[in-house]
Design a protein around this motif. Structure first.
Motif, PDB file in Angstrom:
ATOM      1  N   GLY A  54       0.415   4.080  24.888  1.00  0.00           N
ATOM      2  CA  GLY A  54       0.592   5.424  24.358  1.00  0.00           C
ATOM      3  C   GLY A  54       1.128   5.481  22.942  1.00  0.00           C
ATOM      4  N   ARG A  55       1.055   4.365  22.215  1.00  0.00           N
ATOM      5  CA  ARG A  55       1.560   4.296  20.848  1.00  0.00           C
ATOM      6  C   ARG A  55       0.483   3.740  19.922  1.00  0.00           C
ATOM      7  N   VAL A  56       0.497   4.205  18.684  1.00  0.00           N
ATOM      8  CA  VAL A  56      -0.366   3.642  17.656  1.00  0.00           C
ATOM      9  C   VAL A  56       0.505   2.762  16.774  1.00  0.00           C
ATOM     10  N   GLY A  57       0.109   1.512  16.621  1.00  0.00           N
ATOM     11  CA  GLY A  57       0.793   0.591  15.728  1.00  0.00           C
ATOM     12  C   GLY A  57      -0.047   0.362  14.494  1.00  0.00           C
ATOM     13  N   LEU A  58       0.603   0.380  13.351  1.00  0.00           N
ATOM     14  CA  LEU A  58      -0.069   0.141  12.078  1.00  0.00           C
ATOM     15  C   LEU A  58       0.679  -0.976  11.364  1.00  0.00           C
ATOM     16  N   ALA A  59      -0.048  -1.987  10.948  1.00  0.00           N
ATOM     17  CA  ALA A  59       0.542  -3.126  10.267  1.00  0.00           C
ATOM     18  C   ALA A  59      -0.155  -3.328   8.933  1.00  0.00           C
ATOM     19  N   PRO A  60       0.531  -3.983   8.003  1.00  0.00           N
ATOM     20  CA  PRO A  60      -0.104  -4.243   6.720  1.00  0.00           C
ATOM     21  C   PRO A  60      -1.335  -5.128   6.885  1.00  0.00           C
ATOM     22  N   ALA A  61      -2.358  -4.795   6.161  1.00  0.00           N
ATOM     23  CA  ALA A  61      -3.582  -5.609   6.135  1.00  0.00           C
ATOM     24  C   ALA A  61      -3.855  -5.926   4.673  1.00  0.00           C
ATOM     25  N   SER A  62      -3.981  -7.181   4.351  1.00  0.00           N
ATOM     26  CA  SER A  62      -4.289  -7.596   2.973  1.00  0.00           C
ATOM     27  C   SER A  62      -3.269  -7.068   1.962  1.00  0.00           C
ATOM     28  N   GLY A  63      -2.017  -7.369   2.188  1.00  0.00           N
ATOM     29  CA  GLY A  63      -0.992  -6.998   1.211  1.00  0.00           C
ATOM     30  C   GLY A  63      -0.601  -5.545   1.255  1.00  0.00           C
ATOM     31  N   GLY A  64      -0.618  -4.945   2.422  1.00  0.00           N
ATOM     32  CA  GLY A  64      -0.297  -3.532   2.567  1.00  0.00           C
ATOM     33  C   GLY A  64       1.182  -3.232   2.498  1.00  0.00           C
ATOM     34  N   MET A  65       1.646  -2.302   3.303  1.00  0.00           N
ATOM     35  CA  MET A  65       2.962  -1.689   3.193  1.00  0.00           C
ATOM     36  C   MET A  65       4.142  -2.618   3.375  1.00  0.00           C
ATOM     37  N   GLY A  66       3.985  -3.791   3.951  1.00  0.00           N
ATOM     38  CA  GLY A  66       5.088  -4.726   4.079  1.00  0.00           C
ATOM     39  C   GLY A  66       5.728  -4.771   5.449  1.00  0.00           C
ATOM     40  N   GLU A  67       5.711  -3.715   6.204  1.00  0.00           N
ATOM     41  CA  GLU A  67       6.271  -3.731   7.551  1.00  0.00           C
ATOM     42  C   GLU A  67       5.398  -2.910   8.486  1.00  0.00           C
ATOM     43  N   ALA A  68       5.403  -3.282   9.741  1.00  0.00           N
ATOM     44  CA  ALA A  68       4.611  -2.562  10.730  1.00  0.00           C
ATOM     45  C   ALA A  68       5.385  -1.330  11.200  1.00  0.00           C
ATOM     46  N   VAL A  69       4.642  -0.288  11.566  1.00  0.00           N
ATOM     47  CA  VAL A  69       5.228   0.902  12.166  1.00  0.00           C
ATOM     48  C   VAL A  69       4.463   1.193  13.446  1.00  0.00           C
ATOM     49  N   SER A  70       5.134   1.806  14.386  1.00  0.00           N
ATOM     50  CA  SER A  70       4.503   2.130  15.658  1.00  0.00           C
ATOM     51  C   SER A  70       5.137   3.396  16.183  1.00  0.00           C
ATOM     52  N   GLY A  71       4.319   4.233  16.826  1.00  0.00           N
ATOM     53  CA  GLY A  71       4.902   5.435  17.389  1.00  0.00           C
ATOM     54  C   GLY A  71       3.959   6.199  18.279  1.00  0.00           C
ATOM     55  N   PRO A  72       4.539   7.090  19.077  1.00  0.00           N
ATOM     56  CA  PRO A  72       3.774   7.953  19.964  1.00  0.00           C
ATOM     57  C   PRO A  72       3.276   9.169  19.191  1.00  0.00           C
ATOM     58  N   PRO A  73       2.478  10.021  19.836  1.00  0.00           N
ATOM     59  CA  PRO A  73       2.066  11.256  19.180  1.00  0.00           C
ATOM     60  C   PRO A  73       3.297  12.011  18.684  1.00  0.00           C
ATOM     61  N   GLY A  74       3.197  12.511  17.461  1.00  0.00           N
ATOM     62  CA  GLY A  74       4.305  13.221  16.844  1.00  0.00           C
ATOM     63  C   GLY A  74       5.085  12.378  15.858  1.00  0.00           C
ATOM     64  N   MET A  75       4.870  11.061  15.871  1.00  0.00           N
ATOM     65  CA  MET A  75       5.577  10.209  14.932  1.00  0.00           C
ATOM     66  C   MET A  75       5.104  10.493  13.510  1.00  0.00           C
ATOM     67  N   VAL A  76       6.062  10.653  12.615  1.00  0.00           N
ATOM     68  CA  VAL A  76       5.775  10.801  11.192  1.00  0.00           C
ATOM     69  C   VAL A  76       6.542   9.702  10.477  1.00  0.00           C
ATOM     70  N   HIS A  77       5.851   8.933   9.651  1.00  0.00           N
ATOM     71  CA  HIS A  77       6.489   7.854   8.916  1.00  0.00           C
ATOM     72  C   HIS A  77       6.083   7.983   7.455  1.00  0.00           C
ATOM     73  N   ARG A  78       7.050   7.858   6.559  1.00  0.00           N
ATOM     74  CA  ARG A  78       6.753   7.925   5.132  1.00  0.00           C
ATOM     75  C   ARG A  78       6.967   6.552   4.502  1.00  0.00           C
ATOM     76  N   ILE A  79       5.957   6.111   3.756  1.00  0.00           N
ATOM     77  CA  ILE A  79       6.024   4.851   3.033  1.00  0.00           C
ATOM     78  C   ILE A  79       5.587   5.143   1.605  1.00  0.00           C
ATOM     79  N   ASN A  80       6.496   4.841   0.673  1.00  0.00           N
ATOM     80  CA  ASN A  80       6.234   5.150  -0.732  1.00  0.00           C
ATOM     81  C   ASN A  80       5.849   6.622  -0.848  1.00  0.00           C
ATOM     82  N   ARG A  81       4.694   6.909  -1.361  1.00  0.00           N
ATOM     83  CA  ARG A  81       4.270   8.311  -1.539  1.00  0.00           C
ATOM     84  C   ARG A  81       3.293   8.760  -0.447  1.00  0.00           C
ATOM     85  N   GLN A  82       3.293   8.061   0.675  1.00  0.00           N
ATOM     86  CA  GLN A  82       2.332   8.352   1.732  1.00  0.00           C
ATOM     87  C   GLN A  82       3.016   8.767   3.026  1.00  0.00           C
ATOM     88  N   GLU A  83       2.408   9.758   3.693  1.00  0.00           N
ATOM     89  CA  GLU A  83       2.871  10.172   5.016  1.00  0.00           C
ATOM     90  C   GLU A  83       1.820   9.756   6.037  1.00  0.00           C
TER      91      GLU A  83
END
Length: 101
Positions: A54-83
């Motif tokens: 029930g969670r979506v995990g997002l990890a850096p691919a090819s030099g991306g954001m640097g750390e993985a994030v994971s969360g259920p529906p409703g999760m909001v994560h801000r990295i640099n200038r991106q939501e």
């Protein structure tokens, strides 16, 4: 950072469907599955997707954001200038929304 996130439509109707290339400019809402690679120039960099329990995990691919994030529906994560918002998850699919802030 956790905040409420409202879906943009009915569950599993993403604005950009499965067109992951729509995320290249950092603005999209797409249906994702484990193993997807999302091009993204919105601040977090390219993303690799994993969906589990029930969670979506997002990890850096090819030099991306640097750390993985994971969360259920409703999760909001801000990295640099991106939501990044997890809009919905059902089984092995999820909807995420990327936007520049």
């Amino acid at each position: 950072m956790m905040e409420a996130a409202a879906p943009s439509g009915s569950p599993f109707v993403a604005v950009d469907g499965r067109d992951l290339k729509a995320c290249a400019d950092g603005e999209c809402e797409v249906l994702v599955r484990t193993g997807d690679q999302i091009p993204n120039d919105g601040g977090a960099g390219p993303l690799s997707v994993a969906i589990q329990a029930g969670r979506v995990g997002l990890a850096p691919a090819s030099g991306g954001m640097g750390e993985a994030v994971s969360g259920p529906p409703g999760m909001v994560h801000r990295i640099n200038r991106q939501e990044i918002v997890v809009v919905a998850v059902q089984g092995s699919e999820g909807i995420i929304r990327l936007s520049k802030k």
